[in-house]
Design a protein around this motif. Sequence first.
Motif, PDB file in Angstrom:
ATOM      1  N   VAL A 163       0.858  -1.175   0.000  1.00  0.00           N
ATOM      2  CA  VAL A 163       0.000   0.000   0.000  1.00  0.00           C
ATOM      3  C   VAL A 163       0.895   1.226   0.000  1.00  0.00           C
ATOM      4  CG1 VAL A 163      -1.918   1.186   1.094  1.00  0.00           C
ATOM      5  CG2 VAL A 163      -1.682  -1.296   1.335  1.00  0.00           C
ATOM      6  N   LYS A 164       0.733   2.065  -0.984  1.00  0.00           N
ATOM      7  CA  LYS A 164       1.534   3.280  -1.061  1.00  0.00           C
ATOM      8  C   LYS A 164       1.149   4.223   0.066  1.00  0.00           C
ATOM      9  CE  LYS A 164       3.162   6.805  -4.274  1.00  0.00           C
ATOM     10  NZ  LYS A 164       3.072   7.369  -5.641  1.00  0.00           N
ATOM     11  N   ALA A 165       2.176   4.825   0.695  1.00  0.00           N
ATOM     12  CA  ALA A 165       1.931   5.675   1.857  1.00  0.00           C
ATOM     13  C   ALA A 165       2.702   6.975   1.710  1.00  0.00           C
ATOM     14  CB  ALA A 165       2.357   4.953   3.141  1.00  0.00           C
ATOM     15  N   GLU A 166       2.044   8.062   2.101  1.00  0.00           N
ATOM     16  CA  GLU A 166       2.689   9.366   2.207  1.00  0.00           C
ATOM     17  C   GLU A 166       2.827   9.681   3.685  1.00  0.00           C
ATOM     18  OE1 GLU A 166       3.932  11.325  -0.048  1.00  0.00           O
ATOM     19  OE2 GLU A 166       3.357  10.135  -1.796  1.00  0.00           O
ATOM     20  N   ILE A 167       4.064   9.822   4.150  1.00  0.00           N
ATOM     21  CA  ILE A 167       4.340   9.965   5.575  1.00  0.00           C
ATOM     22  C   ILE A 167       4.943  11.341   5.828  1.00  0.00           C
ATOM     23  CG2 ILE A 167       5.524   9.002   7.570  1.00  0.00           C
ATOM     24  CD1 ILE A 167       5.649   6.342   6.094  1.00  0.00           C
ATOM     25  N   VAL A 168       4.291  12.102   6.681  1.00  0.00           N
ATOM     26  CA  VAL A 168       4.807  13.399   7.123  1.00  0.00           C
ATOM     27  C   VAL A 168       4.687  13.424   8.641  1.00  0.00           C
ATOM     28  CG1 VAL A 168       4.607  15.898   6.989  1.00  0.00           C
ATOM     29  CG2 VAL A 168       4.078  14.487   4.977  1.00  0.00           C
ATOM     30  N   GLY A 169       5.783  13.212   9.320  1.00  0.00           N
ATOM     31  CA  GLY A 169       5.720  13.101  10.765  1.00  0.00           C
ATOM     32  C   GLY A 169       4.958  11.860  11.162  1.00  0.00           C
ATOM     33  N   ASP A 170       3.924  12.043  11.994  1.00  0.00           N
ATOM     34  CA  ASP A 170       3.046  10.939  12.375  1.00  0.00           C
ATOM     35  C   ASP A 170       1.781  10.894  11.531  1.00  0.00           C
ATOM     36  OD1 ASP A 170       4.732   9.990  14.310  1.00  0.00           O
ATOM     37  OD2 ASP A 170       3.833  11.151  15.933  1.00  0.00           O
ATOM     38  N   ASN A 171       1.695  11.762  10.544  1.00  0.00           N
ATOM     39  CA  ASN A 171       0.534  11.769   9.658  1.00  0.00           C
ATOM     40  C   ASN A 171       0.826  10.902   8.444  1.00  0.00           C
ATOM     41  OD1 ASN A 171      -0.835  13.652  11.318  1.00  0.00           O
ATOM     42  ND2 ASN A 171       0.323  15.325  10.382  1.00  0.00           N
ATOM     43  N   VAL A 172      -0.012   9.921   8.223  1.00  0.00           N
ATOM     44  CA  VAL A 172       0.170   8.956   7.141  1.00  0.00           C
ATOM     45  C   VAL A 172      -1.086   8.955   6.280  1.00  0.00           C
ATOM     46  CG1 VAL A 172       0.769   6.586   6.554  1.00  0.00           C
ATOM     47  CG2 VAL A 172       1.604   7.577   8.679  1.00  0.00           C
ATOM     48  N   THR A 173      -0.881   9.026   4.978  1.00  0.00           N
ATOM     49  CA  THR A 173      -1.965   8.936   4.006  1.00  0.00           C
ATOM     50  C   THR A 173      -1.693   7.760   3.075  1.00  0.00           C
ATOM     51  OG1 THR A 173      -2.244  11.328   4.076  1.00  0.00           O
ATOM     52  CG2 THR A 173      -3.270  10.163   2.245  1.00  0.00           C
ATOM     53  N   PHE A 174      -2.676   6.894   2.904  1.00  0.00           N
ATOM     54  CA  PHE A 174      -2.490   5.690   2.113  1.00  0.00           C
ATOM     55  C   PHE A 174      -3.170   5.839   0.757  1.00  0.00           C
ATOM     56  CE2 PHE A 174      -1.968   4.225   6.461  1.00  0.00           C
ATOM     57  CZ  PHE A 174      -0.801   3.484   6.355  1.00  0.00           C
ATOM     58  N   GLY A 175      -2.572   5.171  -0.235  1.00  0.00           N
ATOM     59  CA  GLY A 175      -3.077   5.237  -1.590  1.00  0.00           C
ATOM     60  C   GLY A 175      -3.399   3.871  -2.150  1.00  0.00           C
ATOM     61  N   MET A 176      -2.927   3.617  -3.384  1.00  0.00           N
ATOM     62  CA  MET A 176      -3.280   2.412  -4.114  1.00  0.00           C
ATOM     63  C   MET A 176      -2.644   1.183  -3.487  1.00  0.00           C
ATOM     64  SD  MET A 176      -2.382   1.560  -8.072  1.00  0.00           S
ATOM     65  CE  MET A 176      -0.660   1.445  -7.649  1.00  0.00           C
ATOM     66  N   MET A 177      -3.365   0.057  -3.547  1.00  0.00           N
ATOM     67  CA  MET A 177      -2.868  -1.218  -3.045  1.00  0.00           C
ATOM     68  C   MET A 177      -2.525  -2.125  -4.216  1.00  0.00           C
ATOM     69  SD  MET A 177      -4.795  -4.135  -0.794  1.00  0.00           S
ATOM     70  CE  MET A 177      -5.036  -3.067   0.610  1.00  0.00           C
ATOM     71  N   THR A 178      -1.403  -2.833  -4.067  1.00  0.00           N
ATOM     72  CA  THR A 178      -0.959  -3.787  -5.072  1.00  0.00           C
ATOM     73  C   THR A 178      -0.562  -5.065  -4.351  1.00  0.00           C
ATOM     74  OG1 THR A 178      -0.101  -1.945  -6.363  1.00  0.00           O
ATOM     75  CG2 THR A 178       0.608  -4.140  -7.010  1.00  0.00           C
ATOM     76  N   SER A 179      -0.784  -6.202  -4.980  1.00  0.00           N
ATOM     77  CA  SER A 179      -0.439  -7.480  -4.369  1.00  0.00           C
ATOM     78  C   SER A 179       0.512  -8.245  -5.265  1.00  0.00           C
ATOM     79  CB  SER A 179      -1.695  -8.313  -4.104  1.00  0.00           C
ATOM     80  OG  SER A 179      -2.357  -8.606  -5.313  1.00  0.00           O
ATOM     81  N   VAL A 180       1.391  -9.010  -4.615  1.00  0.00           N
ATOM     82  CA  VAL A 180       2.381  -9.832  -5.304  1.00  0.00           C
ATOM     83  C   VAL A 180       2.357 -11.211  -4.653  1.00  0.00           C
ATOM     84  CG1 VAL A 180       4.821 -10.119  -5.835  1.00  0.00           C
ATOM     85  CG2 VAL A 180       3.825  -7.839  -5.852  1.00  0.00           C
ATOM     86  N   GLY A 181       2.374 -12.246  -5.452  1.00  0.00           N
ATOM     87  CA  GLY A 181       2.439 -13.576  -4.899  1.00  0.00           C
ATOM     88  C   GLY A 181       3.768 -13.829  -4.219  1.00  0.00           C
ATOM     89  N   ALA A 182       3.733 -14.261  -2.975  1.00  0.00           N
ATOM     90  CA  ALA A 182       4.973 -14.433  -2.220  1.00  0.00           C
ATOM     91  C   ALA A 182       4.738 -15.365  -1.051  1.00  0.00           C
ATOM     92  CB  ALA A 182       5.482 -13.083  -1.714  1.00  0.00           C
ATOM     93  N   LYS A 183       5.743 -16.202  -0.784  1.00  0.00           N
ATOM     94  CA  LYS A 183       5.724 -17.019   0.419  1.00  0.00           C
ATOM     95  C   LYS A 183       6.205 -16.238   1.628  1.00  0.00           C
ATOM     96  CE  LYS A 183       7.490 -21.094   0.217  1.00  0.00           C
ATOM     97  NZ  LYS A 183       8.464 -22.184  -0.081  1.00  0.00           N
ATOM     98  N   ASP A 184       7.162 -15.375   1.406  1.00  0.00           N
ATOM     99  CA  ASP A 184       7.704 -14.574   2.502  1.00  0.00           C
ATOM    100  C   ASP A 184       8.329 -13.319   1.896  1.00  0.00           C
ATOM    101  OD1 ASP A 184       8.343 -13.744   4.999  1.00  0.00           O
ATOM    102  OD2 ASP A 184       9.891 -15.244   5.399  1.00  0.00           O
ATOM    103  N   ALA A 185       8.559 -12.332   2.726  1.00  0.00           N
ATOM    104  CA  ALA A 185       9.169 -11.086   2.274  1.00  0.00           C
ATOM    105  C   ALA A 185       9.866 -10.431   3.450  1.00  0.00           C
ATOM    106  CB  ALA A 185       8.125 -10.134   1.671  1.00  0.00           C
ATOM    107  N   ILE A 186      10.815  -9.594   3.118  1.00  0.00           N
ATOM    108  CA  ILE A 186      11.580  -8.911   4.154  1.00  0.00           C
ATOM    109  C   ILE A 186      12.106  -7.610   3.565  1.00  0.00           C
ATOM    110  CG2 ILE A 186      13.820  -9.952   3.601  1.00  0.00           C
ATOM    111  CD1 ILE A 186      14.344 -10.204   6.573  1.00  0.00           C
TER     112      ILE A 186
END
Length: 1948
Positions: free
Chosen positions: A505-528
Motif C-alpha cells: 500500500v503506497k503511503a505518504e508519511i509526514v511526521g506521524d501523519n500517514v496517508t495511504f493510496g493504491m494497493m498492489t499485491s504480489v504472490g509471495a511465500k515470505d518477504a523482508i
Amino acid sequence: MIAATNPQEFIPSGRQQVLNHPGPVEPLNKRQDYVADDFLLRDFEKVSIVDTKSSEWWILRKTPNLYEVADSRLPNILNDCNKNGMGPGGSKSHLADVQGDSWSSKNVELNASNKRRTSDANSSKFLPGRFSSEFEGKSGGGYNFKTEPLCCKPTLNFMEEELYVKGNIVIWSKGLFYNNDEDSTRETICTYSSTYPVKHALWCNFYCERPTIESPLIPPQFKPDHPTTDPISCVTIIDGQTLKVFTVDNEDFITALPFYVSRVWNTKFGILLQRDISDESNRNKFEYQFPMIYSLSHPLDEVAPIALKGDIYHLVEEPLFQVVFTSEKPSICMAFDGRTGQHSVYRIKRLPPMEWIDLTEKSKSIQMESMFSSSRKKSTRLSFWDNFKNSIHLSIPSPFSNKTASAASAISQIPSRAQSPMASISRSHTPGATITHEITYFDNSQISFANPDLCLEHIWTDTMNITTGEMSLNCAASKVFLVDDMVGQSFLCYLLPTGPQLCLVKAEIVGDNVTFGMMTSVGAKDAIDIPSLHMLAVLEHSGNVVLYSGLNVVGKLHIGGVLPQHIPSPNVVQNMKQFNSPFPRRSSLLPTCGPSVPDIKFDEHLLSPVLPSVPLARNTNAIHLAFQSEGLNTLGDSTKIQLTNLRDPIENRITLQYSDGTYYRINLPLLATSKLVENAINALRETLPKDASMTLLTRWYSIRNAPGPTDVTVEKEWEMFSDLLFQLLGYEEDHTADISTDHTATPASSAKRLRQSCRADNSDWAYLQQSQEYQCVSHYLGDILNLNVTNSTSNIAQENKNVIKINHNSIFFPNIKIVHFTLHLLYEDLKLNVLRKNDLKLLADFLGKIAYDLSFEHYEAYYWKDFPEICNTSNYSNRNKVNPISLKFIVAWPCTDNKPVGIYQFLYDLLGKNNNYSYPYIRNVNSRSRDVIQLWGAFLRYRKDVKNETYLDMLVQSLTPPGGKPEPTQLRKTSTAVNASRRVVEIMTEMGLTTRELETYPPAINFLLYNAIWNSRENPPGDWPAESYTLLQRPDLAAQAQVVEKKKESSAFMQYVNQSNVQEILPTITQVEVDQEDGMEDVDSTLLKLRFPDDLRVAETRRLLQSSKPVSIVVVQRPDVSDHDFIEEQEKYLYALCTRTMALPVGRGMFTLRTASPVITEPLAIPLLCLSGKAPPRGTTVELNHIDVPGAMSVWPQFHNGVANGLRVTTDAHNIDSTWITFNKPNGNTEFEHAGFLMALGLNGHLKNLAILNTFDYLTKFQEMLSVGLLLGFSAAYRGTSNALVTKMLSIHVEALLPPTSMELDISQNVQVAGLLGIGLLYQGTAHRYMTEVLLTEIGRPPGPEMENSVDRESYSLAAGLALGLVTLGQGGKPSGLCDLNVSDTLHYYMVGGNKRSLTGSQKEKYKVASFQIREGPTVNLDVTAPGATLALGLMYIGTGNKAIADWMAPPDTQYLLDFVRPDFLTLRTLSRALIMWDNIKPTKDWIDSQVPETIRPHCMVKPSPLVDVDYYETMNQAYCNIIAGACFALGLRYAGSADQDAFQTLLHYCHMFTSLTMKSIAELAGKPTIEACLNLIVVSVAMVMAGTGNLDIMRIVRHLRRRVGVTTSVVVTYGSHLATHMALGLLFLGGGRYTLSNTPASVAALICAFYPKFPTHSNDNRYHLQAFRHLYVLAVEPRLLIPRDVMMGRMCYANIKVVKIDGTEINIKGPGLIPELSSLYKVCIADDRYWPVVFERGRNWELLEKVLNSYGCIEVKQRAGCLSYLEDKHGYRTELAHTLTQSNTVPWDPSSKAILSFSSDCTIRNFCDYFLSDLERPVDAAETKMKQNLTQIAYDCVIKDKLNVLPIFLSLVKVMKDDGSYPSSLQLWQYKLVHKLILTRRSTTSLISPEAILGLHYRFMKIFDGREKNLKEHLLSYLKGQIPQCKNDLLKSLVQHTPEETEPSCG
C-alpha cells in the motif's frame, strides 16, 4: 541476476552459551495464602506435553548509538505480528517473523521432523509472539527521499546484538562485524534466568515522565504528543504474569501483570500489551469484562487500557481484535479485526486524562443504554458491519462492540494514575547500583485499571477482502513492515497467509501523519525489507528470491556457496551425497573467511537476468507474476529441502531459513563502491523523473552486481556506469563510437570480459593506445624521457568511425540536456575538492563526449581547457554529431544554455563589480558550490544588516526539477558579527565545516577562508561555540566553550580535562600508612608548588597544623628537682602543648578544604589526634597520667578532627551516596569524629544523599555529637530552601517549635542550640513570619521550668539571635510582613535592657514555674540576651544605611555611660553598627579611629595620671580595645577575600600594635585578657582579607603567637587563643590556596557565626558560643583562583592576568592567582605577550568565567609561536627576540632553516626543512637555488607569525607556475588568478601573503606568457572568442592558459 556474497552457515551465538548455562534456580515459594486451585494452577503451568526443549528463538538488532544507522532517513520500524490459529484438535502456532532495519525474531523448531506444534486445548502456552524494535534513525517519518541522497557506503565495523531465548534462559550477546569478512569475536553482555518459561523478550525504551495535575484551562491539543524525557533503554522479559525489566544502568524492575500476555510491541510511548484469552476458562472469565490492549510507559506505572477514538472514545474489548504491527516513527499500528476480516491502520497518540473524563461524562446517558443492550447481546454479538449500520456514533470502521461503553464508564471512575500509590514511587536510583523493585502478584478477582493514556485514531482500512467476497478465508497478516523505494516512495507491506500474497500500500508519511493510496499485491511465500538498500526481498513460491524496490523488480538473487542439498538444480541434487559443505559450520553470529574452494558451476537458467520486458502496469490493482507450482519445480520428493523464510535484516545482510532448520547469512551487494558513481546517481536521481530514476537505479544495480568478479576499480565502475547511461540515452550498443571493436555489447559483459588468448598481437597494442591511461601519461612520459609520441589513435579511429544511431523512444533521450547539465554542475562541484581530481577527469571525459555529440562548442572548449589531454577534440574524431532533427525531442530547462557556468569564473566575477547573475544550485548535486559562493559573498560584500542574509541567498538560484518539491529555506542564526571575517566564521560553523575539511578545498578558496579565520583569531567573540574556536585554531578558547556545553549534572571540568591534569589540581585521596597520616597528604600538589615556588611556606604550614604525631617535650631537669616532680613538670608542659594541639584541626580543615576526591571503594581515613609527647634524646613517651586534666577534654577536638577530615572531600566528588557515608562509620564506640564527618559532608552538600532511614538510625542513638553534626549539616546543605522534611527534623529538637501538649523530650542544651541555628540556616533570607516570631521569643527565654535551661543560656540566646538575623537577613526596612511584630524594638529591648515583658508563644505556660537554680530579677538579663540581639539587629539591617538603628549601636561617650555596658559588648555594637552602615566602611586608620568616641581617645594607652582614678583608665582602655577590635572585625568582613592592600596594611598595623602591647606593662590598663581577646580577633580579621593568598607577614605573626606555650602564659593564652591563631593560618591557605572568602550578606552572616569574637577558654567550653559553629565559614567560601593551563602541553603555567574593575581600575595579577570578587569586576583577560589573549567581559561571556571558576578555575591558554613558558625562560630574554620577529613586517632575504626550526617543533615543519630547505651536497643550478630561496622565505614568514596554513597555499601557487610549461591546465591557473586579484585589488582583506610575494610570482608568469605570444598571435584572437583553433597540440597547450572573453550565463 544479482549475486549475493559471502554466504555463511548461521548458528545463533546463544545456542552454544545456553549449553554451558546451569539453568534457572527455582526459588522457595514464600506466599502462604494460596488456595488449592492456585497451587494446582501454578503446578500445571510448569507441565507441558510438548517437548519445549526443542524450541528456541532469537532477535537481532544493530547496536544502537555506536554508528549512525545507514537508513535513518526512513521511519522503518521493526514489526510485530503473529498468527495463532485455534483448531478443534489443538492450537497451531504459525512461525512468525520480525524484520526491520535493526533486528528480528522468530520461533525455531530444532527438530525438523516436527512440522507442527500441538498442545492441550486448555493450555495457555503459546510460542513467542512478534516484537517491535526501537527506531534508531535521526529523522521523523515520511518526507520524499529525494531530499536526502542515497548512501552507498556500508557502515564499517558495526555491532550486531542478539537476544536469544530458550526455555527459561535469555542470553544477550553482541559481536563486531567486519565488512572485509574477517573473523569476529562475540561477548556475552548478560544472561537472564527465569523461574517459568520465557514467553516474550525484547529490547524496548521506557520513559520516566513526572505525573502532572492538568489544568482544565489548558486545551488538550497543546499537550505534546511525544515523550518529553530521555528514553530508558532496557530488556523486557515476560514469563507468565510477570514482567521483568533490566535497564542498561543496572536497574531491575519486577512487575506483576493482572493478565497473561499474548503479544507485546514497542511504541513511541513505551510498550503495548495484548491480553491472552487463549484458554477457555480464561475466556469465559475475562473476555467480556476487561479490555484487550494495554499500554505501559514505565515499569513502575500501572498498565492502562487503550482507547479507540471515534465520535466518542471506547475501550478495545473485542477478543478478535489483534494488533499485528507497530511503528515508532511514524507512531502507527496495524490491527486485524477477526469478525470483519479486515486490516486497519491507526495512529497511536496520547489521550489527555481530562479529555477522557470530559468525554465519558458527556456520553453517560448513551453509555447506559449501550450497557443494557450489550448485556442482552452477550451471547450473540453482531458483527462489525451490523454495529456500523445500527450505531449513530460510529463514522469510521472500528473493531469495538457496544459493550465498551459500560467499561468506559466504569473505568472512568477509577482514580487516575497520577493519584495512584504507584505514582509516588521514586524512579530515580543511584547509578551503578543494582536496584530491584518487586510487586506481588495481583488477584484476578480484584483487577482494576487506570484511565487510558493512549488512544488509537483510525487512518485507513483495506477494502480488498470486501470486494473479493472471501471474508471467511481472511486471517491476520503474518508479517508487516514499512519500506521505501529508491526514489523515496514509502509502502506499507503486509504478508497474508491466504494465497499467500504480499500486499503493498503506497503511503505518504509526514511526521506521524500517514496517508495511504493504491494497493498492489504480489504472490509471495515470505518477504523482508532491506532499508539500507531501499529494497525488499520477496521469496516466490518457486523458491527464488527476487529483489524489489517498491513495485519495481530489481532482479533475481543468485545465492551460491551453500550446501549442495540447498541448491535447486537437478544435476546437483542427484549427486549431493558426493559433496561436502564448502563452508565450515559456525557457532557464531558473524561470518569468517572460509577455506579457498573451487567455484561452483551453475546451471544456465540461474544466470538469466530478471528484467521486465514491458513496463509494469501502474493502473492495476495487482501484479500477477506467473510461477510454477512447487511440484513441477522439484524432483518429486516430498522431503525436498526448500527455502522457507527470510529474516534478520541488518544493514545489507539477511538470513535464509531452509526447511531442514539450516540458516545462511548472506550479504547483498551495495549500490556502488566509488564516490563518483554515488554522486552521479544522487544527482540524476534529483533531476530526472521518478520513472527514469527508478529505471536507472534498478538497471544499474543489476548490471553492477551481476555474477562475477566484484572488486572492480573506480575507473572500471565508472566505465560501466557511463556505458549504461549511453544505452539509456539511446545510443545503439553496437555502434557506440568510442568503444573498440573487441568490446562486448553490454556493459555487464564488458566489465566481466575474460581474456580469449594468452598470446599477444598488434590489436592489444592498438587497444592500449586507445585507452585513457595512455592519453593521460603519454605526453608526460614523453617530456620526461625525451621521446617523440606518435598519435596513432587518429588512424585507428578513422577505421572504426561509425554513424551514431539514436533511439528517440529511449526513456532518457528527451532528458539528455538535463543529464548533461546536472552532471556539469556536479563537475563544477568536484572542482572544489582537491581529493576528487581523478574523478574530475573521468567526469570531464564523459561530459566532453556528450557536448561533442550535441554540438555544444562552448562546453567542448571548456572541458578541453581543464583537461587538454583527455578532452582533446581529436579524441572524438571518430564520433558523429547528433542529427539536428533528433534535438527536437530533447527537453531543456529554461536555465540550461549552450554556454557553461563555471564556479571559478563566478567567484572571479564576485571580486569585481560586474556580477549581476546567480549561480544555479540543485539540492544534492552541488551543495559544496552553494556553500563556497555564500562564504565568498559574505567575505567580500558583507553588510551588517538584515539585507546581507538576503543577499547571500540571492547569489545562488535554487533550481527545482519539474514535479519536485522546493528545498526549504535555511534559517540562519541572527548574527552579531562586527565585520565580514567574523560573519564568515559563523557561517562556516553553521555549515559544519571543520579544519580537516578545509584542507580539501582548492588553494584559492582555502586562502580566503583562512584569511577570515586569521582576521578573527586574535580577539574573537566570547559567545561562539567550541566548533568556531576550533576553526580559528584556538584550542584554548574551544576548551573553555566546552565547559558551557556540558550538562549541569556532571562536572564540566572533569569532562574536558583528562585525569592526569586533574591530579595537578585535585588529586585523589591517597592511602598511606596509619602512622604517616596527617590529613594533609593531598595539599602537596603541583598547583601549590606553582603558586609558591620560591619558599617553603606550604611545608611550614603543614608542619604547624599537623596533630597526628607526638609533640616534643623539651624540658631540662634541674638538679634540685626530683624525678617525680620532673615528670609532673613534663606533663604540665605537655598539657600546655595539648591545648594547642587540640586547636589545630579547625585550621587544618581550612587548609585542606575540598582538596581531593575520595576513593569510593575505601573509607576515608581519619588522622589521629595525638595528645602524647616524646622526650628527647631517647624519645621517651610522655602521657598525661600524673596530673589532673579534664576528663573529656578531647571530645570537641575529635569532633573538629572529623570535620577537618570530611571537608577534604570536594563538592564535585561522584558517588557520595548513603552507602559510602555509612561505610565510614567508626568501628569503636566513640563517634565524635564521625559526627564531625557528617557535619562536613553537609557543609559541602553531600549530606543530601543520605537516606532517610540512615538519618533515623543516627538520630535514634541520642548521641549529642551525632545530633549536632546532622542538624547543622542538613541545615547547611538545604540552606535557604525551607525544606519541610528538614524542618520537621529540627522541630523535634527545638522545644519552641513543638505543640504545648507534646511529650517532653530529653534533649541536651547543645543539640537545642544547634537546632536553633539550623532553623536560621534553613530559612535564611526568607523572613518567615512564624520562625521569626519563635526565634525572637527564644532570645529572651527565661531559665526553667524547674532545672531546665539553666546551663549555657548565653549560647542558646546567641544562637537564637544569629538565627533570627539569618532569617531576616537584609530585610530591615522592607515590606516583608513583619512590621506588626516590632522585631527591631524587641531586639533593642533585649540589647539595652528593661523590665521583663510577659511571655508569648506556645510554650508560655511552661515558664510560669520559676527555675530552681537561677534567680533573676524583674529586668532582662543583658548578659544573656544582649549579644544575640545586637547581632540580629546588625544582620537584619545589613547594608541598609539606617541611621536611626545605627545610632542605637553607638558606644557611650562618657565614663558613666560606659559603666552600664559590658566592655566586650562594645565589640558587637561596633560590628553591628558597621554592618548597618556597610558602605561607609573605609580601609583606613582614620575610619577605625573614628569609631572611638572623642572623649575616650585622650585616655587610651597612655601613662595614667596620679590625679585620676585607675578604674577610670581601665574602663576607658577596655572600651578602646574592644571598639578597635570590633572596627577591625568589620573591616575584615567588608574586604574579606579581596586582598585589598589598604585594608591589609591598616589591619596589619593594629595587629602589630596589639602584639607589642602583650609585652608591655601598659597593657595592664585594659587587662591582658582583653588585649589577648582583641589580638585574636584582629589576627583573624587580617587573615580574612588575605584569605587564600599565603601572605608571609601574617604567617610570621601566627608563628610568633603560637609559640606562647607554657605555664607562665596559660592564664592569658587559652585554647581559644590557639584556636583563633590557627584559624588565621588556615585562612591564609584556604583550600590549598584555591579558595577565598566572599563578602556577600549571606557570607558575612556565616563568617560572624564562625568567627564570633568570644573564643572558648578550654576545649569543652560552649557557654557563650557552640564550637560547632566555628566551621560555618565554609558557607562563605568561593573559588576565585584562575589557573592558566597550556592547552598544547596539558600543564599549568604562568601567565599575566589583567583585571579591570567596574570603576576602571586595572590590576595585574600573576597567574595562577586569586582575582577580586566578580561583582566588582568588568573584565578579566589573559594579557601576556607569550600567549594568545583570552577575554572575559561582563555582558558578553561573563557566565563562562563563572563556570570556569566553579570548575576549578582552569583557563586554557595557547602559546604564541617562538615564545617559551616562564618555567623555561623566566626573565624573557629568549622570548623577547621571538616577540620582535613576530611583530616585524619585513622578511629576511635568505633566512636559514635553523631559524625556522627554532620557532616551531612541528614534525611537519622539521621534515619540510630537512627535505626541501637543507643544503645539498650536489651542485644545483640557479633556478633551483631561486626556488629554494623563495620557499625558505615563505616558510620563515609562516612559521614566525604562526600561519602555517598559508604554506601549502603558497606552495600550490609556486607549483602552478612550475607546471605551466609542462602540464598546462586552466584549473590550477584559476587558483593563482583568484589569489592574485584578492591580494592586489583588495589590499585590506589580507596580511597572510605579502603583495611583494604575489607580484614576484606575477612577474614570472608574465615572463612565461610573453615568451609564447609570438607563436600564438595567429590563433589567439579566435581562441579568445571562445573557439578552438585548428593547430598543433603544442600550441593548443599554450592556449589553455589564456582566458577567453566570458559572457554571463542566462541563469538568473
